[in-house]
Motif scaffolding. Structure first.
Motif, PDB file in Angstrom:
ATOM      1  N   GLY A  41      49.430   7.779  65.759  1.00 45.81           N
ATOM      2  CA  GLY A  41      49.452   8.011  64.326  1.00 45.81           C
ATOM      3  C   GLY A  41      50.814   8.518  63.865  1.00 45.81           C
ATOM      4  O   GLY A  41      51.418   9.382  64.513  1.00 45.81           O
ATOM      5  N   ILE A  42      51.303   7.978  62.771  1.00 42.24           N
ATOM      6  CA  ILE A  42      52.549   8.444  62.162  1.00 42.24           C
ATOM      7  C   ILE A  42      52.387   8.458  60.646  1.00 42.24           C
ATOM      8  O   ILE A  42      51.527   7.771  60.095  1.00 42.24           O
ATOM      9  N   ILE A  43      53.204   9.243  59.975  1.00 41.93           N
ATOM     10  CA  ILE A  43      53.337   9.178  58.522  1.00 41.93           C
ATOM     11  C   ILE A  43      54.737   8.666  58.226  1.00 41.93           C
ATOM     12  O   ILE A  43      55.726   9.315  58.595  1.00 41.93           O
ATOM     13  N   PRO A  44      54.870   7.508  57.605  1.00 42.60           N
ATOM     14  CA  PRO A  44      56.208   6.962  57.319  1.00 42.60           C
ATOM     15  C   PRO A  44      56.999   7.898  56.406  1.00 42.60           C
ATOM     16  O   PRO A  44      56.450   8.438  55.432  1.00 42.60           O
ATOM     17  N   LEU A  45      58.254   8.083  56.726  1.00 37.51           N
ATOM     18  CA  LEU A  45      59.128   8.925  55.901  1.00 37.51           C
ATOM     19  C   LEU A  45      60.029   8.090  55.001  1.00 37.51           C
ATOM     20  O   LEU A  45      60.891   8.633  54.319  1.00 37.51           O
ATOM     21  N   ASP A  46      59.802   6.771  54.983  1.00 36.35           N
ATOM     22  CA  ASP A  46      60.653   5.882  54.185  1.00 36.35           C
ATOM     23  C   ASP A  46      59.958   5.400  52.924  1.00 36.35           C
ATOM     24  O   ASP A  46      60.295   4.356  52.372  1.00 36.35           O
ATOM     25  N   GLY A  47      58.971   6.172  52.455  1.00 35.55           N
ATOM     26  CA  GLY A  47      58.314   5.809  51.202  1.00 35.55           C
ATOM     27  C   GLY A  47      56.845   5.512  51.322  1.00 35.55           C
ATOM     28  O   GLY A  47      56.158   5.339  50.317  1.00 35.55           O
ATOM     29  N   HIS A  50      51.766   8.848  50.511  1.00 33.71           N
ATOM     30  CA  HIS A  50      51.159   8.759  49.180  1.00 33.71           C
ATOM     31  C   HIS A  50      50.513  10.091  48.803  1.00 33.71           C
ATOM     32  O   HIS A  50      49.677  10.606  49.543  1.00 33.71           O
ATOM     33  N   VAL A  51      50.910  10.649  47.662  1.00 33.36           N
ATOM     34  CA  VAL A  51      50.299  11.869  47.146  1.00 33.36           C
ATOM     35  C   VAL A  51      49.312  11.474  46.046  1.00 33.36           C
ATOM     36  O   VAL A  51      49.725  10.979  44.999  1.00 33.36           O
ATOM     37  N   PRO A  52      48.004  11.659  46.254  1.00 31.52           N
ATOM     38  CA  PRO A  52      47.013  11.266  45.244  1.00 31.52           C
ATOM     39  C   PRO A  52      47.236  11.983  43.917  1.00 31.52           C
ATOM     40  O   PRO A  52      47.757  13.104  43.875  1.00 31.52           O
ATOM     41  N   SER A 141      46.173  22.805  53.036  1.00 33.99           N
ATOM     42  CA  SER A 141      46.856  22.059  54.089  1.00 33.99           C
ATOM     43  C   SER A 141      47.544  20.822  53.536  1.00 33.99           C
ATOM     44  O   SER A 141      48.620  20.426  54.018  1.00 33.99           O
ATOM     45  N   LYS A 142      46.951  20.202  52.516  1.00 33.66           N
ATOM     46  CA  LYS A 142      47.569  19.019  51.917  1.00 33.66           C
ATOM     47  C   LYS A 142      48.894  19.386  51.252  1.00 33.66           C
ATOM     48  O   LYS A 142      49.883  18.652  51.362  1.00 33.66           O
ATOM     49  N   ILE A 143      48.919  20.505  50.550  1.00 32.64           N
ATOM     50  CA  ILE A 143      50.154  20.941  49.887  1.00 32.64           C
ATOM     51  C   ILE A 143      51.215  21.280  50.931  1.00 32.64           C
ATOM     52  O   ILE A 143      52.402  20.974  50.751  1.00 32.64           O
ATOM     53  N   HIS A 168      41.603  11.123  56.772  1.00 29.40           N
ATOM     54  CA  HIS A 168      42.324  11.930  55.787  1.00 29.40           C
ATOM     55  C   HIS A 168      43.803  11.536  55.741  1.00 29.40           C
ATOM     56  O   HIS A 168      44.371  11.319  54.661  1.00 29.40           O
ATOM     57  N   LEU A 169      44.434  11.409  56.897  1.00 29.98           N
ATOM     58  CA  LEU A 169      45.849  11.042  56.937  1.00 29.98           C
ATOM     59  C   LEU A 169      46.065   9.594  56.513  1.00 29.98           C
ATOM     60  O   LEU A 169      47.078   9.267  55.896  1.00 29.98           O
ATOM     61  N   ARG A 170      45.106   8.740  56.830  1.00 29.33           N
ATOM     62  CA  ARG A 170      45.220   7.346  56.412  1.00 29.33           C
ATOM     63  C   ARG A 170      45.255   7.238  54.883  1.00 29.33           C
ATOM     64  O   ARG A 170      46.013   6.444  54.320  1.00 29.33           O
ATOM     65  N   ARG A 171      44.439   8.043  54.212  1.00 29.44           N
ATOM     66  CA  ARG A 171      44.420   8.020  52.739  1.00 29.44           C
ATOM     67  C   ARG A 171      45.745   8.483  52.149  1.00 29.44           C
ATOM     68  O   ARG A 171      46.072   8.145  51.009  1.00 29.44           O
TER      69      ARG A 171
END
Length: 205
Positions: A41-47, A50-52, A141-143, A168-171
């Motif tokens: 699992g990764i969170i892309p840092l290039d855009g 997504h912040v709901p 935790s989201k903030i 949660h992270l996928r969303r």
């Protein structure tokens, strides 16, 4: 994959060397096990993060004060406070030592009642390895995660590892990539540090 037996402290060079190879430890009922998932699992840092809209509205109200590294041990203890945890004494003390050496960091949300949530992880080169997060109050935790992503982007980091990908992270824009692709990105992010590691600058100066 099994590795070193449980000890009071995992030596920092062992722990950092494992991260540099894409391996991380977890404890379960006194056993210390090392993992390198087939899908990472990764969170892309290039855009891709997504912040709901709902979270954006909450953040405008500034319900928490975001702090870095002000209560690292308390953040780990908050993450461990659940029915089943992989954070035992060995994990706790090993990462607290990494924190004192400048490699492990916490992002925390505080209010007038104290620490309400946050996350912690390890920084090496231009990679951040997220370990765990917790909330005592809604969205804390989201903030903290939003603050982490913003800081990593500002510092030029290129890899935010979440180990496994939760719904949660996928969303929030998290993705899964195969181990060989992860290893390729990891090698670029960690770079050539020779036989010794150097803690990167992270957190507000």
């Amino acid at each position: 994959m099994s590795g070193f037996p449980p000890a009071q402290i995992i030596p920092p060079q062992v722990l950092l060397g494992a991260y540099a190879q894409g391996v991380f430890p977890m404890a379960d009922q006194g056993e210390l096990t090392w993992f390198s998932p087939l899908m990472r699992g990764i969170i892309p840092l290039d855009g891709g993060f997504h912040v709901p809209h709902g979270l954006r509205r909450v953040m405008k109200k500034q319900p928490f004060t975001v702090k870095w590294d002000s209560d690292f041990r308390g953040t780990m203890q908050g993450c461990a406070n659940r029915d089943r945890t992989w954070i035992d004494t060995t994990i706790l003390e090993s990462y607290c030592l990494l924190h004192r050496l400048g490699y492990a960091h916490s992002v925390e949300c505080h209010d007038e009642e104290g620490l309400q949530g946050g996350l912690y992880g390890v920084a090496l080169g231009r990679a951040f390895f997220g370990e765990s997060m917790f909330s005592r109050k809604t969205d804390a935790s989201k903030i903290a995660l939003v603050a982490l992503v913003e800081e990593l982007r500002a510092r030029g980091f290129i890899l935010l590892d979440t180990q496994w990908l939760t719904d949660h992270l996928r969303r929030l824009g998290g993705q899964e990539i195969p181990r060989d692709e992860y290893q390729r990105r990891l090698k670029v992010a960690v770079g050539d540090q020779g036989s010794s590691f150097h803690p990167p600058v992270l957190g507000p100066e």
